[in-house]
Design a protein around this motif. Structure first.
Motif, short mmCIF file in Angstrom:
data_model
loop_
_atom_site.label_atom_id
_atom_site.label_comp_id
_atom_site.label_asym_id
_atom_site.label_seq_id
_atom_site.Cartn_x
_atom_site.Cartn_y
_atom_site.Cartn_z
N ASN A 288 0.82 -1.20 0.00
CA ASN A 288 0.00 0.00 0.00
C ASN A 288 0.87 1.26 0.00
O ASN A 288 0.59 2.22 -0.74
CB ASN A 288 -0.93 0.00 1.21
CG ASN A 288 -1.96 1.11 1.13
OD1 ASN A 288 -2.69 1.22 0.16
ND2 ASN A 288 -2.01 1.95 2.15
N GLU A 289 1.92 1.27 0.81
CA GLU A 289 2.85 2.40 0.81
C GLU A 289 3.47 2.60 -0.57
O GLU A 289 3.58 3.71 -1.08
CB GLU A 289 3.96 2.18 1.84
CG GLU A 289 3.57 2.40 3.28
CD GLU A 289 4.76 2.34 4.20
OE1 GLU A 289 5.58 3.28 4.21
OE2 GLU A 289 4.91 1.32 4.92
N PHE A 290 3.87 1.48 -1.15
CA PHE A 290 4.48 1.51 -2.48
C PHE A 290 3.50 2.04 -3.53
O PHE A 290 3.83 2.90 -4.34
CB PHE A 290 4.95 0.10 -2.83
CG PHE A 290 5.38 -0.08 -4.26
CD1 PHE A 290 6.61 0.39 -4.68
CD2 PHE A 290 4.57 -0.72 -5.18
CE1 PHE A 290 7.03 0.23 -6.00
CE2 PHE A 290 4.96 -0.89 -6.49
CZ PHE A 290 6.21 -0.42 -6.90
N THR A 291 2.29 1.50 -3.51
CA THR A 291 1.28 1.88 -4.49
C THR A 291 0.96 3.36 -4.41
O THR A 291 0.76 4.03 -5.42
CB THR A 291 0.00 1.04 -4.28
OG1 THR A 291 0.33 -0.34 -4.35
CG2 THR A 291 -1.04 1.35 -5.33
N PHE A 292 0.91 3.87 -3.19
CA PHE A 292 0.56 5.28 -2.99
C PHE A 292 1.67 6.21 -3.46
O PHE A 292 1.42 7.28 -4.02
CB PHE A 292 0.26 5.54 -1.52
CG PHE A 292 -0.23 6.93 -1.24
CD1 PHE A 292 -1.56 7.25 -1.42
CD2 PHE A 292 0.65 7.92 -0.82
CE1 PHE A 292 -2.03 8.54 -1.18
CE2 PHE A 292 0.20 9.22 -0.59
CZ PHE A 292 -1.14 9.53 -0.76
N SER A 293 2.93 5.80 -3.25
CA SER A 293 4.05 6.72 -3.45
C SER A 293 4.74 6.60 -4.80
O SER A 293 5.33 7.56 -5.29
CB SER A 293 5.11 6.50 -2.34
OG SER A 293 4.55 6.74 -1.07
N CYS A 294 4.69 5.42 -5.42
CA CYS A 294 5.50 5.18 -6.61
C CYS A 294 4.80 5.66 -7.88
O CYS A 294 3.58 5.57 -8.00
CB CYS A 294 5.81 3.69 -6.72
SG CYS A 294 7.07 3.31 -7.94
N THR A 295 5.58 6.17 -8.82
CA THR A 295 5.02 6.65 -10.08
C THR A 295 5.54 5.89 -11.30
O THR A 295 5.02 6.06 -12.40
CB THR A 295 5.35 8.15 -10.28
OG1 THR A 295 6.76 8.32 -10.28
CG2 THR A 295 4.73 9.00 -9.18
N LEU A 296 6.57 5.07 -11.11
CA LEU A 296 7.10 4.27 -12.21
C LEU A 296 6.19 3.08 -12.50
O LEU A 296 5.40 2.66 -11.67
CB LEU A 296 8.51 3.78 -11.88
CG LEU A 296 9.60 4.85 -11.74
CD1 LEU A 296 10.92 4.19 -11.37
CD2 LEU A 296 9.75 5.64 -13.03
#
Length: 443
Positions: A288-296
């Motif tokens: 969830n943290e990754f999905t929220f923050s990542c743009t690649l």
């Protein structure tokens, strides 16, 4: 006159876990040295069995102050107290108990002073294992931000402990404890990349090559790195393309899922599987943290979405919290991420979300996640950046989405939920249309 062993064991079984713990703890003051370790092991076993309320009753500010006094008066050795405290902290973090008793105790200040004192010793006088154990205890028990004077000691110390490559069980356990502690260092605790990046990359890559960490330890290594990513966007390419987070997370939750009997009610699950479910929940939090923050975006992210869909369906009936975690991820993926809408279609995400809406035990939060999932897809189809693709391709994608919605009965569901959502909380849903096509149409 002492009771026979059988009678003593029967008496212990009749006592509550909190009473048993208190009895064993106070016996530490008078028992022989050889008996100390046995009682510590028994207390640690009781800690494993405690629920949140029992844990809260035992580990109060007064209990930690009493441990402090026993150390001070040498009624319990520092070595034995660390064995106990390390296990208390491990259980507290593993079971996600949030208590603040340690933060208010004299013991917290004592351990803080011991860490600083040990670290200031000359290299030939310093006891690295003792320092590491103190750092583990402090970080696992602490619920506040780590003091600035300690973070420069604790982070390198715990990373060094987690970097040991021996594959024996004891080393793996100590690495797991170190990484569990690191994973709970708040994302608001700013750490310079020089303090951790090379070490945590090496830990993750070494496990990918040699599988030398436990499943929990590996998840914790990623959690520590992901917490740093929240404020350090320069880590994005490392996380996505160098360390392959999406690929690793998908594989881990799929492998862990195979060891859980999802058809068995959560409250009746086998104790041996509690840890697997706990680690899955931790992975979902990190994703969830990754999905929220990542743009690649890369192809591996499509696989992560598919794994999330599988988790929703596997856990839906008997593990609702895990299912709802997974649903929140899909909502976020439809909004924040670079996932292609085609990937949401191919993964079965749309069907899985519609199935969630149709559940008899649906609640307002779950409906909200489902509603925003579809609204986000609609907005994505309208965005200027999406319109840059070929018009024919955009219309083809839109047609696929609409056909899938019709197949899944989305329009009837929207109609049935209209009155309920408007009644529950209009502010949460804004202008909620009963026309299903409005969520997905763009001409």
């Amino acid at each position: 006159m002492s009771l026979p062993n059988d009678a003593s064991e029967d008496r212990m079984q009749m006592m509550t876990k909190t009473e048993q713990f208190s009895k064993l703890f106070h016996e530490q003051e008078d028992c022989r040295e050889v008996e100390h370790m046995q009682k510590i092991e028994e207390m640690n076993g009781l800690i494993d069995e405690m629920n949140k309320e029992e844990f809260k009753l035992v580990f109060t500010k007064e209990q930690f102050n009493e441990i402090h006094q026993m150390i001070k008066k040498e009624k319990i050795t520092l070595k034995n107290s660390i064995l106990l405290l390390k296990h208390v902290g491990y259980s507290k973090k593993l079971k996600c108990f949030i208590e603040f008793a340690f933060n208010e105790s004299l013991l917290r200040e004592k351990i803080r002073e011991m860490i600083i004192d040990e670290n200031e010793k000359k290299n030939d006088e310093k006891d690295e294992k003792h320092l590491t154990d103190l750092c583990k205890c402090f970080t696992l028990l602490n619920d506040n931000k780590i003091p600035d004077e300690l973070r420069l000691i604790i982070v390198p110390c715990l990373l060094k402990a987690a970097s040991k490559k021996e594959g024996n069980e004891e080393t793996q356990k100590e690495a797991e404890i170190a990484l569990l502690a690191l994973s709970h260092i708040s994302q608001f605790c700013l750490l310079e990349k020089e303090l951790y990046l090379n070490e945590i990359k090496e830990i993750i890559k070494n496990h990918q090559d040699h599988h030398n960490l436990t499943r929990l330890a590996y998840q914790c290594a990623w959690a520590f790195l992901m917490h740093r990513f929240v404020d350090e966007k320069k880590l994005e390419d490392i996380i996505v393309n160098d360390l392959h987070f999406a690929r690793e997370a998908a594989r881990e939750i799929e492998d862990l899922s195979k060891s859980v009997d999802w058809k068995r009610k959560e409250e009746r699950r086998k104790e041996t599987k509690v840890k697997e479910v706990s680690v899955i929940k931790r992975w979902l939090d990190v994703i969830n943290e990754f999905t929220f923050s990542c743009t690649l975006w890369n192809e591996e992210l499509a696989g992560l979405i598919s794994s999330t869909v599988q988790m929703i369906r596997a856990s839906r009936d008997n593990y609702p919290y895990t299912s709802h975690q997974s649903l929140s991820l899909l909502r976020c993926a439809a909004e924040k991420r670079k996932e292609k809408i085609d990937d949401l279609l191919k993964s079965g995400a749309i069907g899985a979300v519609v199935e969630e809406i149709q559940q008899p035990t649906i609640n307002d939060d779950l409906i909200k996640n489902c509603y925003y999932f579809f609204s986000n897809i609609s907005e994505r189809l309208k965005e200027k950046k999406y319109l840059k693709v070929e018009e024919a391709k955009r219309k083809k994608t839109k047609k696929k989405v609409l056909e899938k919605m019709e197949e899944e009965g989305f329009e009837d569901i929207i109609e049935s939920l209209y009155g309920y959502i408007s009644f529950v909380n209009e502010n949460d849903y804004g202008e909620f249309s009963r026309n299903a096509s409005e969520y997905l149409m763009y001409l």
